[in-house]
Design an enzyme around this catalytic site. Structure first.
Site, PDB file in Angstrom:
ATOM      1  N   ASP A  35       0.810  -1.209   0.000  1.00  0.00           N
ATOM      2  CA  ASP A  35       0.000   0.000   0.000  1.00  0.00           C
ATOM      3  C   ASP A  35       0.849   1.267   0.000  1.00  0.00           C
ATOM      4  OD1 ASP A  35      -2.419  -1.199  -0.170  1.00  0.00           O
ATOM      5  OD2 ASP A  35      -2.971  -0.977   1.934  1.00  0.00           O
ATOM      6  N   LYS A  56      -3.751   3.186  -2.629  1.00  0.00           N
ATOM      7  CA  LYS A  56      -4.833   4.119  -2.975  1.00  0.00           C
ATOM      8  C   LYS A  56      -4.681   5.343  -2.086  1.00  0.00           C
ATOM      9  CE  LYS A  56      -8.132   0.358  -3.847  1.00  0.00           C
ATOM     10  NZ  LYS A  56      -7.355  -0.740  -3.238  1.00  0.00           N
ATOM     11  N   MET A 168      -8.226   9.256   8.491  1.00  0.00           N
ATOM     12  CA  MET A 168      -8.592   9.710   7.145  1.00  0.00           C
ATOM     13  C   MET A 168      -9.554  10.888   7.188  1.00  0.00           C
ATOM     14  SD  MET A 168      -9.094   5.960   5.330  1.00  0.00           S
ATOM     15  CE  MET A 168     -10.353   5.451   6.519  1.00  0.00           C
TER      16      MET A 168
END
Length: 256
Positions: A35, A56, A168
């Site tokens: 990742d 991502k 996030m």
């Protein structure tokens, strides 16, 4: 002959925080799919593996989840040992559950190797205990990527009833602060923003909840960020100062 897929947690960033089993699986791997937030130094534990970036990040082009699933399945069916390497823990906002289900649906052996979640590790490394006797008996971890994710959770909490940890959510920090203030949280509630903790370039901010929207950082677009709200964040200055003093003493002793 079928291979195996290991969903491996890489921890918050620092390769020294990998588990022993994570290192073992990396050493055995034929293929590592890693990742965006995995420290490049972590990949040195997989010297013989092919390595592909499948990370991502918000508002950036990325390989689809379906494509990642197909790649894992194809390589395992070829008899390869596949490591799907995720920052933090695979099952904490890492889509590890989705990948495990995709593998189970086609009969591919899947192993889960836990990692230290940044939801706990980043506050810890910054001197913030997410629970502390007399200050917080609970903590809540929530995704901050959209109001539909964090709104119902924050509205369900009584003010100051738990430490709130938001992953996030940097881009939505103003809305998150407004949500808590509207729910009755005190404007002076101690708060912190932790950027890239245990990564190069880490930085942090501490202040009042009502000042959270105006917090600014150098590299919030490229490094992971965590918001922590609650009385425990006021302990960071004391605990972090003690840690720095201890580290300085230990370094001096090793040089002396």
């Amino acid at each position: 002959m079928s291979g195996r897929v290991s969903l491996v947690g890489a921890g918050p960033g620092d390769p020294e925080l990998l588990t022993l089993k994570a290192i073992k699986r990396l050493e055995e791997a034929d293929l590592v799919l890693y990742d965006a937030l995995v420290d490049p130094e972590t990949l040195r534990f997989a010297p013989r593996a092919r390595r592909f970036f499948v990370g991502k990040r918000a508002r950036r082009p990325a390989i689809s989840q379906d494509a990642i699933n197909r790649l894992m399945i194809r390589e395992a069916r070829r008899g390869h040992q596949v490591v799907r390497l995720k920052c933090g823990d695979p099952f904490v906002f890492g889509r590890g559950g989705e990948e495990a289900l995709a593998l189970a649906a086609v009969g591919i052996p899947c192993e889960i190797v836990p990692g230290i979640s940044s939801a706990i590790a980043a506050p810890l490394l910054s001197g913030i205990p997410v629970t502390h006797r007399g200050l917080s008996a609970a903590f809540v971890v929530v995704s901050g990527h959209s109001e539909s994710a964090y709104g119902p959770v924050l509205r369900s909490l009584a003010p100051a009833s738990a430490t709130v940890v938001v992953l996030m959510g940097l881009a939505n920090r103003a809305a998150i602060a407004s949500e808590l203030l509207a729910a009755g949280w005190a404007p002076q509630t101690p708060s912190a923003v932790l950027i890239g903790i245990s990564h190069d370039g880490e930085e942090s901010w501490q202040g009042r909840l009502d000042a959270l929207p105006s917090s600014t950082f150098n590299d919030e677009e490229n490094l992971p960020g965590i918001i922590v709200v609650g009385a425990v964040t006021a302990l960071a200055g004391i605990i972090a100062a003690e840690k720095r003093e201890h580290d300085t003493a230990r370094t001096s002793a090793s040089l002396g």
